[in-house]
Design an enzyme around this catalytic site. Structure first.
Site, PDB file in Angstrom:
ATOM      1  N   LYS A  58      18.543 -59.952  35.279  1.00 54.89           N
ATOM      2  CA  LYS A  58      19.474 -60.537  34.310  1.00 54.89           C
ATOM      3  C   LYS A  58      18.907 -60.498  32.887  1.00 54.89           C
ATOM      4  O   LYS A  58      19.602 -60.768  31.919  1.00 54.89           O
ATOM      5  CB  LYS A  58      19.835 -61.961  34.722  1.00 54.89           C
ATOM      6  CG  LYS A  58      20.626 -61.997  36.041  1.00 54.89           C
ATOM      7  CD  LYS A  58      20.987 -63.400  36.451  1.00 54.89           C
ATOM      8  CE  LYS A  58      21.692 -63.442  37.805  1.00 54.89           C
ATOM      9  NZ  LYS A  58      23.074 -62.890  37.780  1.00 54.89           N
ATOM     10  N   HIS A  96      27.548 -58.942  47.518  1.00 52.98           N
ATOM     11  CA  HIS A  96      27.304 -59.485  46.183  1.00 52.98           C
ATOM     12  C   HIS A  96      26.084 -58.893  45.498  1.00 52.98           C
ATOM     13  O   HIS A  96      25.664 -59.413  44.463  1.00 52.98           O
ATOM     14  CB  HIS A  96      27.120 -61.005  46.249  1.00 52.98           C
ATOM     15  CG  HIS A  96      28.388 -61.778  46.440  1.00 52.98           C
ATOM     16  ND1 HIS A  96      29.263 -62.055  45.410  1.00 52.98           N
ATOM     17  CD2 HIS A  96      28.934 -62.335  47.545  1.00 52.98           C
ATOM     18  CE1 HIS A  96      30.286 -62.752  45.874  1.00 52.98           C
ATOM     19  NE2 HIS A  96      30.114 -62.939  47.167  1.00 52.98           N
ATOM     20  N   LYS A 104      22.605 -68.565  33.275  1.00 50.33           N
ATOM     21  CA  LYS A 104      22.694 -67.947  34.596  1.00 50.33           C
ATOM     22  C   LYS A 104      21.343 -68.120  35.285  1.00 50.33           C
ATOM     23  O   LYS A 104      20.364 -68.548  34.667  1.00 50.33           O
ATOM     24  CB  LYS A 104      23.061 -66.467  34.503  1.00 50.33           C
ATOM     25  CG  LYS A 104      22.178 -65.663  33.566  1.00 50.33           C
ATOM     26  CD  LYS A 104      22.681 -64.235  33.411  1.00 50.33           C
ATOM     27  CE  LYS A 104      23.902 -64.143  32.551  1.00 50.33           C
ATOM     28  NZ  LYS A 104      25.129 -63.783  33.212  1.00 50.33           N
ATOM     29  N   ARG A 105      21.314 -67.792  36.563  1.00 51.42           N
ATOM     30  CA  ARG A 105      20.064 -67.838  37.310  1.00 51.42           C
ATOM     31  C   ARG A 105      18.998 -67.008  36.600  1.00 51.42           C
ATOM     32  O   ARG A 105      19.273 -65.936  36.080  1.00 51.42           O
ATOM     33  CB  ARG A 105      20.330 -67.290  38.719  1.00 51.42           C
ATOM     34  CG  ARG A 105      19.156 -67.242  39.650  1.00 51.42           C
ATOM     35  CD  ARG A 105      19.665 -67.014  41.076  1.00 51.42           C
ATOM     36  NE  ARG A 105      20.580 -65.885  41.170  1.00 51.42           N
ATOM     37  CZ  ARG A 105      20.211 -64.652  41.513  1.00 51.42           C
ATOM     38  NH1 ARG A 105      18.945 -64.388  41.785  1.00 51.42           N
ATOM     39  NH2 ARG A 105      21.100 -63.691  41.623  1.00 51.42           N
ATOM     40  N   LYS A 110      34.146 -66.763  32.253  1.00 52.13           N
ATOM     41  CA  LYS A 110      34.336 -68.137  31.775  1.00 52.13           C
ATOM     42  C   LYS A 110      34.098 -68.223  30.277  1.00 52.13           C
ATOM     43  O   LYS A 110      34.836 -68.896  29.545  1.00 52.13           O
ATOM     44  CB  LYS A 110      33.386 -69.078  32.517  1.00 52.13           C
ATOM     45  CG  LYS A 110      33.610 -69.140  34.011  1.00 52.13           C
ATOM     46  CD  LYS A 110      32.393 -69.694  34.738  1.00 52.13           C
ATOM     47  CE  LYS A 110      32.477 -69.436  36.224  1.00 52.13           C
ATOM     48  NZ  LYS A 110      31.224 -69.739  36.938  1.00 52.13           N
ATOM     49  N   THR A 123      30.522 -63.862  36.846  1.00 53.12           N
ATOM     50  CA  THR A 123      31.725 -64.646  36.561  1.00 53.12           C
ATOM     51  C   THR A 123      31.501 -65.524  35.337  1.00 53.12           C
ATOM     52  O   THR A 123      32.457 -65.959  34.705  1.00 53.12           O
ATOM     53  CB  THR A 123      32.130 -65.525  37.764  1.00 53.12           C
ATOM     54  OG1 THR A 123      31.000 -66.276  38.214  1.00 53.12           O
ATOM     55  CG2 THR A 123      32.657 -64.678  38.896  1.00 53.12           C
TER      56      THR A 123
END
Length: 826
Positions: free
Chosen positions: A567, A370, A561-562, A673, A669
């Site tokens: 990110k 991952h 998100k985290r 969504k 993911t």
């Protein structure tokens, strides 16, 4: 029991799904299970009664599924994951077993508010991010596709933490999700396995003179099973999620108790049971690291013992047939010690020779990677392993010996290659590379998006790809439409079903039929109405929670998100500051009102991520209260992001921020969504964004910035963030505001560390390099949003072309290409 049960006399009530039967069950559950009557019952009492009413209607299918597995003994999938982010099960279970509409009617007639009951349930604190949510989606798809499967994990008593924002800072509080019990689980006190730690290894010759090993003088912890049924959608198949709770091997030392030393008496019990207390204990300390390793081995050992117990329960099964009946998927490196534990069980308990044990092990295991970040690949100090798992260290060294010898035969004289692929990192300290162990011990290693898999082959697993190229395959992630459409956005789901029927719920590719309605004005209007209602609902939630008023007619720009540097929430903040500056200095022509929504947790020990959260809140405080902004920009950070929170935010999003540095995000993911719910994506060519753009069309996707190859080349050539700082005056303006305390007048240097991170410390994730392209693409977003017909058309096309990204498709590919398991007929 010694006396045999007369099954002909064993009769139970078959529970119907009609309204009257549901109402009768609600009354029975409240009276006989909860012990209340309508006059004294609380909302929680009614929720518990409702949950038991739903759960009881899953039991027949669950038990029948388990009986059929035992009778037919098919090959089963065992999914090992340290996280299962299942969220709340009340609504999802009703939807999957076809109970939602009659239950809603039954509740309405009894004067119960289904929404109020739903709010009572706590999110199951069994995961944190995408990895755990993916595991939950996979369990749903495994049951829906009638694939024999079991999920294995840990029953955490507390989640990672409950995130609260105090004065703009993240503050962690205990997430005691089990405070009121869990109506969905079944404790299995009889399913108890002993898990060993410490001790020493004794060698002895067996009757044939072969050297055997015995692990002795261990400290033991008991693993007790808790089972949760996972129903498939529109099928009788109901698989099992089995979670392990740590129990002391002895409750307490009676001698200490009798001497009056009460703390000492229960000390061992408390230490043992700490193993399943908290999801991801803070591993910035040695004790935290040790606890995390113990957690991983604890659930792996219990799970493998349970798998072998189930396998040998059939007297026809022989050990050499294990790969014909067992497929074990390791979700990331957390369960990687399972390779060594399976070898230990086969060698030391079942007395196989090394070659046979290894051949069986590698045929059984497969591993999902991952991450592309080398620092995120788990390693453990050899010293710690030797102290906690001495037998496993011996086995890992033996695995490494055989593997290195094999590689040296393939590439004689290449000592550097041997160092790189060794399971043991020699410098600066001896450490065990868990990703290497998982890779060597598996017959397949998969990435989770096409780009991710190709980068695995060329970067972090390049050497292994040279050695065994057939091992590495791609399995692009997906999400379950049952949760992320049917439950999250019932209004949109109903609109879609009214046009194309309900087949899309289990075959997401059928959404393609929506393309015929992209220019249908009535459908467009209905589509916009659904989105507007979801935005209004979220605005009401934010008003209640944060006392900030949002405009549902503004563009809802969402990044959930985290919180992590790669990110690039910081890039989002730089855009917010730039937009703020343009508004207050009247540099923005024909401005589109925008609401920037951010949510996510920072790991407790991740200082930079926590600084980013504080910055977001500081910027929001200034922007939201500056009269010069005139309502054209709002920014909010929604605390304690969870599955339940996501179900409210995602359907309301107009724009999905997927802006990680190209080459760093494995898949994502959340992007799927959001697009499935009609959000357009602004993002880099990273992770699954690449395949999503291919599916929905380049014209329906806002791509900007460096590619993974360009990012790598820029770093190789010598990236200097100061060049971008000096070359773009708007970027310089925004960064100087951070440096000089514009957003922190009470502490002018508060955000200086983030300024330094992006300049003097090298801007590792290339935010400044991508800034100009990002800002320019945001201008394109504004231009399109002004044309609501064109925006809606593209939004509908995004929904219509997301069929590939169903977890049903992903699981079908795993079943066919990796596990070789069959779907059972129901």
């Amino acid at each position: 029991m010694k006396k045999k049960i007369n099954t002909q006399k064993f009769k139970y009530s078959h529970l119907s799904k009609d309204v009257a039967s549901i109402q009768h069950s609600l009354a029975d559950s409240l009276t006989y299970t909860i012990g209340k009557d309508p006059h004294t019952s609380t909302a929680r009492d009614w929720f518990s009664a409702a949950a038991h009413t739903v759960r009881n209607r899953m039991m027949e299918n669950w038990m029948e599924t388990m009986r059929s597995y035992q009778k037919e003994d098919p090959k089963r999938v065992y999914y090992l994951s340290l996280e299962f982010l299942i969220g709340r099960l009340f609504t999802s279970s009703m939807i999957n077993v076809g109970l939602y509409e009659p239950f809603k009617q039954a509740a309405d007639e009894m004067g119960l508010d289904l929404d109020e009951l739903r709010e009572v349930e706590s999110d199951a604190a069994l995961g944190n991010g995408g990895l755990g949510r993916l595991a939950a989606c996979f369990l749903d798809s495994l049951s829906t596709l009638n694939i024999p499967a079991h999920g294995y994990g840990i029953r955490y008593e507390y989640g990672m933490f409950n995130q609260q924002i105090e004065n703009g800072y993240q503050v962690e509080h205990p997430d005691n999700w089990l405070r009121y019990g869990n109506p969905w689980e079944f404790p299995r006190a009889e399913i108890l396995f002993c898990v060993h730690f410490g001790g020493r290894v004794v060698e002895y010759p067996d009757e044939e003179g072969k050297i055997r090993h015995h692990w002795v003088d261990t400290t033991d912890v008991m693993a007790m099973a808790y089972d949760t049924p996972i129903p498939g959608y529109a099928t009788s198949t109901t698989n099992n999620m089995r979670l392990w709770a740590a129990k002391a091997s002895r409750d307490f030392e009676l001698q200490y108790f009798n001497e009056g030393n009460y703390i000492k008496a229960v000390q061992e019990k408390n230490a043992s049971e700490n193993l399943s207390k908290v999801l991801y204990p803070n591993d910035t300390t040695t004790n935290g690291k040790e606890l995390r390793l113990k957690q991983q081995f604890f659930f792996v050992s219990a799970s493998l013992q349970d798998i072998l117990r189930r396998f040998f329960r059939n007297p026809a099964n022989q050990v050499e047939n294990l790969p014909d009946k067992v497929a074990i998927q390791m979700n990331d490196t957390h369960p990687a010690v399972a390779v060594a534990e399976m070898m230990r069980l086969l060698l030391d308990t079942h007395h196989l020779d090394w070659d046979q044990a290894w051949e069986l092990t590698t045929r059984i295991f497969s591993y999902t990677n991952h991450t592309l970040l080398p620092e995120a690949l788990e390693t453990w100090p050899v010293e710690m392993f030797e102290r906690l798992l001495p037998r496993h260290l011996q086995i890992i060294y033996e695995i490494n010996h055989h593997f290195i010898r094999h590689v040296s035969h393939m590439f004689p004289g290449d000592m550097e290659l041997l160092k790189r692929v060794s399971l043991i990192q020699e410098e600066p300290e001896k450490r065990i590379r868990m990703a290497h162990l998982a890779t060597v011990g598996s017959h397949r290693i998969n990435g989770v998006a096409r780009l991710h898999t190709e980068l695995m082959k060329s970067t972090i697993f390049a050497d292994f790809y040279r050695i065994c190229p057939e091992k590495i395959v791609n399995m692009t992630n997906g999400v379950t439409p049952r949760l992320w459409m049917l439950q999250a956005n019932n209004e949109l789901s109903s609109l879609i079903s009214s046009k194309i029927g309900q087949g899309w719920i289990t075959d997401l590719s059928q959404l393609r039929q929506l393309e015929q309605f992209t220019d249908d004005s009535a459908f467009q209007q209905a589509f916009r109405h659904v989105k507007r209602s979801k935005k209004a609902f979220l605005a009401e939630r934010v008003q209640q929670l944060l006392k900030v008023e949002l405009n549902p007619d503004s563009l809802f720009d969402v990044q959930v998100k985290r919180i992590h540097e790669y990110k690039r929430q910081l890039l989002n903040v730089l855009h917010a500051i730039t937009r703020y500056n343009r508004i207050r200095h009247n540099r923005l022509e024909n401005p589109v009102p925008r609401t920037i929504i951010v949510a996510g947790k920072a790991a407790p020990g991740y200082v930079t991520a926590k600084r980013i959260i504080k910055l977001i809140n500081d910027v929001a405080e200034v922007v939201n209260n500056d009269p010069a902004v005139r309502g054209l920009l709002k920014m909010v950070f929604i605390p304690n992001y969870s599955v339940s929170t996501a179900l409210e935010i995602i359907p309301a999003a107009d724009l999905s921020e997927q802006i990680s540095t190209a080459g760093t995000e494995a898949s994502g993911t959340g992007n799927m969504k959001l697009a499935l719910n009609g959000a357009l994506t602004i993002g880099t060519l990273d992770g699954a964004n690449v395949e999503m753009r291919e599916e929905v069309g380049e014209d329906n996707f806002f791509i900007f910035g460096l590619t993974a190859a360009e990012a790598a080349e820029l770093r190789r050539d010598g990236y200097n963030p100061w060049d971008y700082y000096h070359g773009n005056w708007e970027l310089r303006e925004a960064l100087d505001m951070l440096r000089d305390g514009f957003f922190s007048p009470d502490e002018l240097t508060r955000h200086r560390p983030l300024f330094d991170l992006l300049t003097e410390q090298g801007d590792h994730y290339l935010l400044l390099a991508d800034y100009a392209a990002y800002i320019a693409m945001q201008e394109n977003v504004d231009a399109l949003y002004r044309e609501q017909h064109a925006w809606t058309r593209k939004s509908i096309l995004n929904v219509a072309r997301m069929g590939k990204f169903s977890s049903d498709r992903t699981i079908s590919e795993y079943a066919r290409q990796i596990w070789q398991v069959e779907q059972l007929k129901t």
